[in-house]
Design a protein around this motif. Structure first.
Motif: not given
Length: 98
Positions: A73-77
């Motif tokens: 679910d992580v799209q970016g930092k």
């Protein structure tokens, strides 16, 4: 630790993709929750059934989010926060999408 503890309406953020081992507790991540994107801080990292999951928390919230975030679910930092630059777009959206 992160240099931008508060991201407010009107701010714009720059994110970059990150591998699971590049995301640390205290980082701010952009992730999909349902059909919306959220930008919250990683409060804790743990393993569930062999998979990495993130407990997240908005800096202005008193409690952690009620859903665990998976790496999928992580799209970016978030690597940079530009204060106020997004206000014109925010105002226009309020004008046209009440």
């Amino acid at each position: 630790s992160c240099m931008y503890p508060n991201i407010n309406i009107g701010d714009a953020v720059i994110t970059k993709t990150a591998s699971a081992n590049e995301i640390r507790e205290g980082d701010v991540i952009k992730f999909l929750y349902g059909d919306k994107y959220y930008i919250h801080r990683v409060y804790k990292i743990q393993k569930e059934n062999g998979n990495i999951v993130y407990i997240t928390k908005g800096d202005n919230n008193n409690i952690v989010d009620d859903k665990l975030t998976t790496f999928e679910d992580v799209q970016g930092k978030v690597i940079y926060n530009i204060k106020y630059i997004g206000y014109p777009a925010y105002w226009l959206s309020k004008l046209f999408y009440k």
